[in-house]
Design a protein around this motif. Sequence first.
Motif, PDB file in Angstrom:
ATOM      1  N   LYS A  60       0.866  -1.180   0.000  1.00 35.16           N
ATOM      2  CA  LYS A  60       0.000   0.000   0.000  1.00 35.16           C
ATOM      3  C   LYS A  60       0.903   1.230   0.000  1.00 35.16           C
ATOM      4  N   SER A  61       0.897   1.939  -1.115  1.00 29.05           N
ATOM      5  CA  SER A  61       1.785   3.093  -1.251  1.00 29.05           C
ATOM      6  C   SER A  61       1.465   4.153  -0.204  1.00 29.05           C
ATOM      7  N   GLN A  62       2.497   4.692   0.389  1.00 36.10           N
ATOM      8  CA  GLN A  62       2.344   5.766   1.370  1.00 36.10           C
ATOM      9  C   GLN A  62       2.521   7.145   0.741  1.00 36.10           C
ATOM     10  N   LYS A  63       2.683   7.171  -0.562  1.00 37.96           N
ATOM     11  CA  LYS A  63       2.919   8.440  -1.254  1.00 37.96           C
ATOM     12  C   LYS A  63       1.649   8.903  -1.965  1.00 37.96           C
ATOM     13  N   GLU A  64       1.462  10.208  -1.964  1.00 40.24           N
ATOM     14  CA  GLU A  64       0.380  10.786  -2.749  1.00 40.24           C
ATOM     15  C   GLU A  64       0.819  10.826  -4.223  1.00 40.24           C
ATOM     16  N   PRO A  65      -0.074  10.479  -5.133  1.00 39.46           N
ATOM     17  CA  PRO A  65       0.317  10.508  -6.548  1.00 39.46           C
ATOM     18  C   PRO A  65       0.570  11.924  -7.038  1.00 39.46           C
ATOM     19  N   VAL A  66       1.623  12.080  -7.824  1.00 40.46           N
ATOM     20  CA  VAL A  66       1.953  13.362  -8.444  1.00 40.46           C
ATOM     21  C   VAL A  66       1.751  13.208  -9.954  1.00 40.46           C
ATOM     22  N   PRO A  67       0.817  13.962 -10.549  1.00 38.08           N
ATOM     23  CA  PRO A  67       0.596  13.843 -11.992  1.00 38.08           C
ATOM     24  C   PRO A  67       1.847  14.186 -12.780  1.00 38.08           C
ATOM     25  N   LEU A  68       1.984  13.593 -13.937  1.00 38.12           N
ATOM     26  CA  LEU A  68       3.068  13.962 -14.832  1.00 38.12           C
ATOM     27  C   LEU A  68       2.881  15.412 -15.261  1.00 38.12           C
ATOM     28  N   SER A  69       3.971  16.117 -15.409  1.00 37.20           N
ATOM     29  CA  SER A  69       3.918  17.523 -15.816  1.00 37.20           C
ATOM     30  C   SER A  69       3.560  17.630 -17.298  1.00 37.20           C
ATOM     31  N   ASP A  70       3.229  18.842 -17.737  1.00 37.20           N
ATOM     32  CA  ASP A  70       2.976  19.063 -19.164  1.00 37.20           C
ATOM     33  C   ASP A  70       4.189  18.694 -20.005  1.00 37.20           C
ATOM     34  N   VAL A  71       5.371  19.007 -19.510  1.00 36.22           N
ATOM     35  CA  VAL A  71       6.579  18.673 -20.269  1.00 36.22           C
ATOM     36  C   VAL A  71       6.730  17.157 -20.392  1.00 36.22           C
ATOM     37  N   GLU A  72       6.526  16.433 -19.295  1.00 34.30           N
ATOM     38  CA  GLU A  72       6.631  14.968 -19.351  1.00 34.30           C
ATOM     39  C   GLU A  72       5.609  14.383 -20.307  1.00 34.30           C
ATOM     40  N   ASN A  73       4.374  14.836 -20.219  1.00 34.85           N
ATOM     41  CA  ASN A  73       3.339  14.329 -21.122  1.00 34.85           C
ATOM     42  C   ASN A  73       3.616  14.728 -22.566  1.00 34.85           C
ATOM     43  N   ALA A  74       4.107  15.946 -22.774  1.00 36.56           N
ATOM     44  CA  ALA A  74       4.420  16.401 -24.133  1.00 36.56           C
ATOM     45  C   ALA A  74       5.512  15.548 -24.757  1.00 36.56           C
ATOM     46  N   LEU A  75       6.545  15.211 -23.980  1.00 39.07           N
ATOM     47  CA  LEU A  75       7.630  14.372 -24.504  1.00 39.07           C
ATOM     48  C   LEU A  75       7.146  12.958 -24.805  1.00 39.07           C
ATOM     49  N   LEU A  76       6.290  12.413 -23.951  1.00 40.66           N
ATOM     50  CA  LEU A  76       5.761  11.069 -24.200  1.00 40.66           C
ATOM     51  C   LEU A  76       4.893  11.038 -25.456  1.00 40.66           C
ATOM     52  N   CYS A  77       4.003  12.034 -25.596  1.00 44.20           N
ATOM     53  CA  CYS A  77       3.140  12.082 -26.778  1.00 44.20           C
ATOM     54  C   CYS A  77       3.968  12.278 -28.048  1.00 44.20           C
ATOM     55  N   TRP A  78       4.952  13.185 -27.972  1.00 45.13           N
ATOM     56  CA  TRP A  78       5.781  13.416 -29.155  1.00 45.13           C
ATOM     57  C   TRP A  78       6.566  12.162 -29.525  1.00 45.13           C
ATOM     58  N   ALA A  79       7.114  11.482 -28.527  1.00 46.86           N
ATOM     59  CA  ALA A  79       7.846  10.246 -28.815  1.00 46.86           C
ATOM     60  C   ALA A  79       6.930   9.220 -29.467  1.00 46.86           C
ATOM     61  N   ALA A  80       5.673   9.173 -29.031  1.00 49.27           N
ATOM     62  CA  ALA A  80       4.729   8.182 -29.553  1.00 49.27           C
ATOM     63  C   ALA A  80       4.409   8.423 -31.021  1.00 49.27           C
ATOM     64  N   CYS A  81       4.110   9.674 -31.393  1.00 49.66           N
ATOM     65  CA  CYS A  81       3.687   9.901 -32.780  1.00 49.66           C
ATOM     66  C   CYS A  81       3.739  11.370 -33.180  1.00 49.66           C
ATOM     67  N   GLY A  82       4.691  12.131 -32.630  1.00 47.36           N
ATOM     68  CA  GLY A  82       4.746  13.558 -32.915  1.00 47.36           C
ATOM     69  C   GLY A  82       5.414  13.896 -34.233  1.00 47.36           C
ATOM     70  N   PRO A  83       5.244  15.148 -34.699  1.00 49.89           N
ATOM     71  CA  PRO A  83       5.886  15.585 -35.946  1.00 49.89           C
ATOM     72  C   PRO A  83       7.403  15.633 -35.788  1.00 49.89           C
ATOM     73  N   ASN A  84       8.129  15.266 -36.840  1.00 50.63           N
ATOM     74  CA  ASN A  84       9.590  15.365 -36.742  1.00 50.63           C
ATOM     75  C   ASN A  84      10.252  15.834 -38.035  1.00 50.63           C
ATOM     76  N   GLY A  85       9.476  16.367 -38.968  1.00 54.86           N
ATOM     77  CA  GLY A  85      10.076  16.909 -40.177  1.00 54.86           C
ATOM     78  C   GLY A  85       9.409  16.400 -41.440  1.00 54.86           C
ATOM     79  N   MET A  86       9.999  16.716 -42.567  1.00 53.29           N
ATOM     80  CA  MET A  86       9.441  16.343 -43.864  1.00 53.29           C
ATOM     81  C   MET A  86       9.820  14.910 -44.234  1.00 53.29           C
ATOM     82  N   ALA A  87       8.838  14.153 -44.708  1.00 53.11           N
ATOM     83  CA  ALA A  87       9.130  12.810 -45.224  1.00 53.11           C
ATOM     84  C   ALA A  87       9.992  12.932 -46.481  1.00 53.11           C
ATOM     85  N   LEU A  88      10.845  11.936 -46.719  1.00 55.39           N
ATOM     86  CA  LEU A  88      11.766  12.008 -47.858  1.00 55.39           C
ATOM     87  C   LEU A  88      11.097  11.691 -49.191  1.00 55.39           C
ATOM     88  N   LEU A  89      10.046  10.893 -49.190  1.00 52.68           N
ATOM     89  CA  LEU A  89       9.367  10.513 -50.435  1.00 52.68           C
ATOM     90  C   LEU A  89      10.353   9.914 -51.437  1.00 52.68           C
TER      91      LEU A  89
END
Length: 455
Positions: A60-89
Amino acid sequence: MKSPKNLIKQAFENTPTVFQALSRVRTRRVGEGYNVAHGEEDQLPVTGKVTVEKGPLAFKSQKEPVPLSDVENALLCWAACGPNGMALLDLDPNNDLATIMSCAGRTIPGPCNDRGAHLFYCTDEGTFFYKPSPDSPKPVEIEDDDDYEKILDWFKKGSVKLSDKRIDLDWGSPEKWGPAAKGGLTGIWQHNFNRPGSTVFFPVVDLTKELVNVMLSGFEHMHWMFVDDETGEPMGLSEWAMPGYLEVPVPWSMYEEIIFSLAHNVAGMMVQNARLAAEAMGLGHWNFGGIAEDIILGAIPELAKGLGFSYQQLNGRNFFHGLPGIWEGWGWPSPWHKSTDEIVEKNVQTRYSAEGLFYGKGCPEGCIDNLPFNQETLEAVRRHPKIKISDWAIDAAKSCLKYIVDKYGRFPVYSSPFHAQFVCQFHHIDPAFYEKYYVPGFIHDQIINHYRDWH
């Protein structure tokens, strides 16, 4: 306190390499505020009260949960499927360059770069759809200090709020299941799923965009002839069943299976990218499948609203159309397409401007006037006769879809257009659980120093 820009800079410049992250990536399921097999009644935020049997890993955790920050969530979302430039085609028009459905690159690939997979996520702030703009004005979007804040900007501007609450996946509520219920429909996943402080990812894929797109490519470049599984006969394609046109018989069920696999590979890549990002930042994560996607997408509203997709029942199965005005699918029946001919035509037009230029100005999936080709190459590509999909292939696709809908009343035939079969949850780890039950070595420096480094 570090600025958001400096935190993102830290992620790019001072976290472990991809090989280091791969060497120690682990599923660490126990976060702050989580409980494990403690044998007591527990109050969950969405599912209400549940009781979990006591076990040898009782905690039973004795710690209160701390939500991930906007920066943490932004990095996770970007890593998952964020924009990274022009496709080479980098396909020659002779080798079916026209099959590419977007010129915008992401951190994940996609069949024909169709952008048929997107991310939903929920936090304590609500439930969101993550879809940053496909515009890619640079070969590489994140190159130096000046670019780091784009990741947070994409997160804030590219997240569409669907609800002020966490996703309603109320699978264990005694009010719905009665006092004898022990976990509802999620079984072993129930107890710490969707906890306060957690961020939950739901990759969702649409098969139908690519089903139509590869049909066009299959006809013109691979000579596929789709045949009815029941009769072995061409599916509205007899007119083109001749040498030089459609010569290779492909059962329709096999074709749907191919596209189904391709689409789900992309969802799996989203999860893996985000896991590696979490590992590098010292965050906990656990990914799983096996939950009924009908509930996640929202087809059993009496139990759970889920993501609230529009759907109907066809032949005893739920058939998801999409989210009106947010993500509209390419299947049939359709609330937003007048005919299957229109579905084919819209699929073709995604890569051409109103003037008919391949990714010209105003094209919905980006413009290649300045990138990636030099001007001489761009002009040669746009002049090439095979940069346009052949009229006969378009006509054959329309005929094939008409045959399918006339016989089966739906497209796709064997599955819904939309699927959601992966889930990944992220949180701040509670090391006390691992210190209590495990030998040393499973909690590394990124985890121990996470708050110092990231908060």
